[in-house]
Motif scaffolding. Structure first.
Motif, PDB file in Angstrom:
ATOM      1  N   ARG A  83     -15.810  44.040  29.457  1.00 51.31           N
ATOM      2  CA  ARG A  83     -14.452  43.526  28.487  1.00 51.31           C
ATOM      3  C   ARG A  83     -14.702  42.495  28.895  1.00 51.31           C
ATOM      4  NH1 ARG A  83     -10.705  49.036  28.655  1.00 51.31           N
ATOM      5  NH2 ARG A  83     -12.313  50.198  27.355  1.00 51.31           N
ATOM      6  N   ALA A  84     -14.909  42.260  30.563  1.00 49.06           N
ATOM      7  CA  ALA A  84     -14.601  40.871  30.726  1.00 49.06           C
ATOM      8  C   ALA A  84     -15.156  39.553  30.666  1.00 49.06           C
ATOM      9  CB  ALA A  84     -14.441  40.590  31.923  1.00 49.06           C
ATOM     10  N   TYR A  85     -15.912  39.838  29.081  1.00 49.29           N
ATOM     11  CA  TYR A  85     -17.077  38.812  29.146  1.00 49.29           C
ATOM     12  C   TYR A  85     -16.151  38.040  28.083  1.00 49.29           C
ATOM     13  CZ  TYR A  85     -20.133  36.660  26.179  1.00 49.29           C
ATOM     14  OH  TYR A  85     -21.836  35.792  24.913  1.00 49.29           O
ATOM     15  N   ALA A  86     -15.395  37.813  27.452  1.00 47.10           N
ATOM     16  CA  ALA A  86     -14.640  37.168  27.242  1.00 47.10           C
ATOM     17  C   ALA A  86     -14.352  35.997  27.635  1.00 47.10           C
ATOM     18  CB  ALA A  86     -13.413  37.183  26.576  1.00 47.10           C
ATOM     19  N   ALA A  87     -13.521  36.414  29.131  1.00 46.60           N
ATOM     20  CA  ALA A  87     -13.027  36.072  29.937  1.00 46.60           C
ATOM     21  C   ALA A  87     -13.992  35.034  31.904  1.00 46.60           C
ATOM     22  CB  ALA A  87     -11.894  36.312  31.069  1.00 46.60           C
ATOM     23  N   LYS A  88     -15.150  35.394  31.258  1.00 45.69           N
ATOM     24  CA  LYS A  88     -15.540  34.979  32.913  1.00 45.69           C
ATOM     25  C   LYS A  88     -17.121  34.398  31.792  1.00 45.69           C
ATOM     26  CE  LYS A  88     -14.446  38.331  35.866  1.00 45.69           C
ATOM     27  NZ  LYS A  88     -14.193  39.344  37.047  1.00 45.69           N
ATOM     28  N   ALA A  89     -17.588  34.648  30.827  1.00 45.35           N
ATOM     29  CA  ALA A  89     -18.584  34.175  30.043  1.00 45.35           C
ATOM     30  C   ALA A  89     -18.922  32.481  29.777  1.00 45.35           C
ATOM     31  CB  ALA A  89     -18.581  34.899  29.007  1.00 45.35           C
ATOM     32  N   PRO A  90     -19.946  32.047  30.278  1.00 36.57           N
ATOM     33  CA  PRO A  90     -19.823  30.527  30.041  1.00 36.57           C
ATOM     34  C   PRO A  90     -19.618  30.344  28.423  1.00 36.57           C
ATOM     35  CG  PRO A  90     -21.746  31.424  30.843  1.00 36.57           C
ATOM     36  CD  PRO A  90     -20.867  31.997  31.008  1.00 36.57           C
ATOM     37  N   PHE A  91     -20.426  31.296  27.733  1.00 41.58           N
ATOM     38  CA  PHE A  91     -20.820  31.709  26.736  1.00 41.58           C
ATOM     39  C   PHE A  91     -19.627  31.245  25.931  1.00 41.58           C
ATOM     40  CE2 PHE A  91     -24.763  33.021  28.256  1.00 41.58           C
ATOM     41  CZ  PHE A  91     -25.722  32.047  28.101  1.00 41.58           C
ATOM     42  N   THR A  92     -18.841  31.544  25.872  1.00 34.83           N
ATOM     43  CA  THR A  92     -17.048  31.422  25.228  1.00 34.83           C
ATOM     44  C   THR A  92     -16.249  30.979  25.480  1.00 34.83           C
ATOM     45  OG1 THR A  92     -15.799  32.519  26.974  1.00 34.83           O
ATOM     46  CG2 THR A  92     -17.074  34.140  25.352  1.00 34.83           C
ATOM     47  N   ARG A  93     -16.938  28.693  25.981  1.00 35.37           N
ATOM     48  CA  ARG A  93     -16.054  28.314  26.355  1.00 35.37           C
ATOM     49  C   ARG A  93     -16.370  27.781  25.186  1.00 35.37           C
ATOM     50  NH1 ARG A  93     -18.489  27.178  32.658  1.00 35.37           N
ATOM     51  NH2 ARG A  93     -16.985  29.118  34.053  1.00 35.37           N
ATOM     52  N   PRO A  94     -14.520  26.756  25.044  1.00 27.92           N
ATOM     53  CA  PRO A  94     -14.318  25.894  23.850  1.00 27.92           C
ATOM     54  C   PRO A  94     -15.801  24.803  23.587  1.00 27.92           C
ATOM     55  CG  PRO A  94     -12.546  26.027  24.760  1.00 27.92           C
ATOM     56  CD  PRO A  94     -13.996  26.791  25.735  1.00 27.92           C
ATOM     57  N   ALA A  95     -16.260  24.186  24.588  1.00 26.87           N
ATOM     58  CA  ALA A  95     -17.344  22.581  24.657  1.00 26.87           C
ATOM     59  C   ALA A  95     -18.252  23.484  23.869  1.00 26.87           C
ATOM     60  CB  ALA A  95     -17.679  22.226  25.852  1.00 26.87           C
ATOM     61  N   VAL A  96     -18.945  24.669  25.244  1.00 26.70           N
ATOM     62  CA  VAL A  96     -19.793  25.727  25.053  1.00 26.70           C
ATOM     63  C   VAL A  96     -20.646  26.344  23.165  1.00 26.70           C
ATOM     64  CG1 VAL A  96     -21.700  27.880  25.323  1.00 26.70           C
ATOM     65  CG2 VAL A  96     -20.253  25.816  27.764  1.00 26.70           C
ATOM     66  N   ARG A  97     -19.491  26.660  23.144  1.00 22.63           N
ATOM     67  CA  ARG A  97     -19.055  27.362  21.731  1.00 22.63           C
ATOM     68  C   ARG A  97     -19.456  26.371  20.275  1.00 22.63           C
ATOM     69  NH1 ARG A  97     -14.101  30.731  21.248  1.00 22.63           N
ATOM     70  NH2 ARG A  97     -14.578  30.749  19.103  1.00 22.63           N
ATOM     71  N   ARG A  98     -19.280  24.991  20.308  1.00 20.88           N
ATOM     72  CA  ARG A  98     -19.857  24.061  19.710  1.00 20.88           C
ATOM     73  C   ARG A  98     -21.064  23.576  19.626  1.00 20.88           C
ATOM     74  NH1 ARG A  98     -16.312  20.775  21.602  1.00 20.88           N
ATOM     75  NH2 ARG A  98     -14.019  21.348  21.062  1.00 20.88           N
ATOM     76  N   ALA A  99     -21.255  23.265  21.256  1.00 18.05           N
ATOM     77  CA  ALA A  99     -22.155  23.566  21.090  1.00 18.05           C
ATOM     78  C   ALA A  99     -23.506  23.910  20.143  1.00 18.05           C
ATOM     79  CB  ALA A  99     -22.912  23.386  22.657  1.00 18.05           C
ATOM     80  N   LEU A 100     -23.262  25.456  20.567  1.00 20.01           N
ATOM     81  CA  LEU A 100     -24.183  26.362  19.925  1.00 20.01           C
ATOM     82  C   LEU A 100     -24.211  25.995  18.792  1.00 20.01           C
ATOM     83  CD1 LEU A 100     -23.355  29.808  21.788  1.00 20.01           C
ATOM     84  CD2 LEU A 100     -25.377  28.634  21.981  1.00 20.01           C
ATOM     85  N   ARG A 101     -22.885  25.569  17.927  1.00 16.90           N
ATOM     86  CA  ARG A 101     -22.889  25.545  16.261  1.00 16.90           C
ATOM     87  C   ARG A 101     -23.683  24.707  15.975  1.00 16.90           C
ATOM     88  NH1 ARG A 101     -19.200  22.373  13.588  1.00 16.90           N
ATOM     89  NH2 ARG A 101     -17.834  22.293  15.218  1.00 16.90           N
ATOM     90  N   TYR A 102     -23.612  23.376  16.786  1.00 21.91           N
ATOM     91  CA  TYR A 102     -24.849  22.770  16.473  1.00 21.91           C
ATOM     92  C   TYR A 102     -26.438  23.078  16.313  1.00 21.91           C
ATOM     93  CZ  TYR A 102     -20.393  19.589  16.178  1.00 21.91           C
ATOM     94  OH  TYR A 102     -19.328  19.200  15.636  1.00 21.91           O
TER      95      TYR A 102
END
Length: 397
Positions: A83-102
């Motif tokens: 449950r703490a994934y959204a708050a602590k995981a690096p993959f949920t940060r906006p810059a990382v999510r944008r990079a994953l989209r690309y």
């Protein structure tokens, strides 16, 4: 206007989905990456455009592997943090999510290139080999199918055209006969009717009921085996020779008459259901204005009833495309007869049957698409291939 607007809406949602930074982008595209790696590991066809640039394909392969590795790490974070994934995981940060989209765009492009290289050029290579072969290839399934398609294309084309003609003209003719029968089927005796009108109404209603019961209760194949030789015998009894009868009463006409008579019963019931769906107050209101029963039906009830029946009526065309295959038993040169002919030439049933199945599927998809546009023109919900109708249940489909 409504259809165009809904299409624009769907396109807009698709574009928004592609441009969105989704939380689970790794989960979906890792499956695409695994599929791309599987394609990259498969043998290259003769016309492969990636063969001369082996290093590029190796880089593509390891890029897909790295993407799967990132997905595995993200899954490990999800299991560990929960449950703490959204708050602590690096993959949920906006810059990382944008990079994953690309990154997901790159994965999709690489996989698409591999699909084109392995399947696209593979199909072209198989076609070239099949066309240049002097006999049907025995070891390669695809080449064998393409060999049959090329060398027996005229046989399949003749059968395809006959199937379309049988289904189209049979359905159109059956619709007009069904209109007559459904009118007889729904007749009720009224007080002002004289004895002759009462007799005609009862006979017409009884005939329509009996016709529907007999036709819908017997298979089309049996009907074809009865109608074709029965009419043939009638012509023979007039003194005509077999050659003269065959010139007039061909297997095509026998198949067409069978489809017309068979579809009439089903379309009559579909029309009756559509008419019964019209509010009874419509007919009562028309009668109160001084219209006769025929005028009320023709001007008020029938137009509304046909609109309700459009999905079922249009679905009958799709059913006839498939059910016309049974007419090969009387020698009608439809797609099924073409399949049987080619099977006898090569003593192979699987490959011609796969070709016929693809042609039947193409016909039903095109017919469903056209009928869907026709139904939406009248603001009704079109029938789909997955829908279950009364005629499909009775015909055993």
């Amino acid at each position: 206007m409504t259809t165009a607007y809904s299409s624009a809406q769907r396109c807009g949602r698709l574009v928004a989905f592609i441009r969105g930074d989704h939380r689970y982008v790794l989960l979906g595209t890792s499956a695409i990456a695994a599929f791309g790696m599987l394609l990259s590991s498969s043998p290259r066809p003769a016309l492969s455009f990636l063969a001369p640039v082996y290093g590029v394909e190796v880089a593509m392969y390891y890029t897909l592997a790295a993407w799967i590795a990132i997905a595995v790490v993200a899954l490990a974070f999800k299991i560990a943090l929960r449950r703490a994934y959204a708050a602590k995981a690096p993959f949920t940060r906006p810059a990382v999510r944008r990079a994953l989209r690309y990154g997901s765009y790159i994965v999709c492009i690489i996989t698409a290139a591999l699909v084109l290289d392995r399947w696209g050029t593979g199909l072209v290579s198989a076609w070239n080999a099949a066309v240049s072969a002097t006999a049907r290839p025995q070891d390669d399934m695809l080449q064998g199918i393409l060999y049959i398609v090329y060398h027996d294309r005229q046989t399949f084309l003749t059968g395809l055209i006959t199937t379309v003609q049988l289904a189209f003209f049979g359905t159109i003719a059956a619709f007009f006969l069904a209109l007559l029968l459904v009118f007889a089927r729904i007749q009720t005796v009224e007080r002002q009717d004289n004895d002759f009108v009462r007799f005609c109404k009862r006979v017409g209603c009884g005939f329509a009921k009996g016709y529907s019961t007999v036709v819908r209760g017997t298979p089309m194949m049996i009907q074809a085996l009865i109608i074709y030789p029965a009419v043939f015998s009638l012509f023979k009894n007039t003194g005509m020779s077999t050659t003269e009868v065959n010139a007039v009463w061909t297997a095509f006409w026998g198949g067409l008459v069978t489809i017309i008579l068979n579809s009439t019963a089903y379309m009559m019931e579909v029309l009756r259901g559509g008419i019964e769906a019209v509010d009874a107050g419509q007919a009562e209101g028309a009668r109160s204005l001084g219209l006769s029963q025929w005028q009320a039906m023709r001007r008020v009830v029938f137009p509304q009833g046909i609109k309700h029946a459009i999905p079922g009526l249009s679905n009958e065309l799709v059913v006839n495309i498939k059910d016309s295959s049974v007419l090969s038993v009387i020698g009608t040169f439809d797609l099924m007869f073409a399949n049987t002919t080619v099977t006898g030439i090569y003593y192979n049933q699987l490959q011609p049957s796969l070709i016929s199945a693809a042609l039947y599927l193409s016909l039903t998809l095109v017919a469903s698409w056209l009928l869907g546009k026709f139904a939406r023109h009248f603001d009704v919900e079109p029938a789909t291939l997955g829908s279950t109708s009364d005629q499909q249940l009775v015909k055993g489909e």
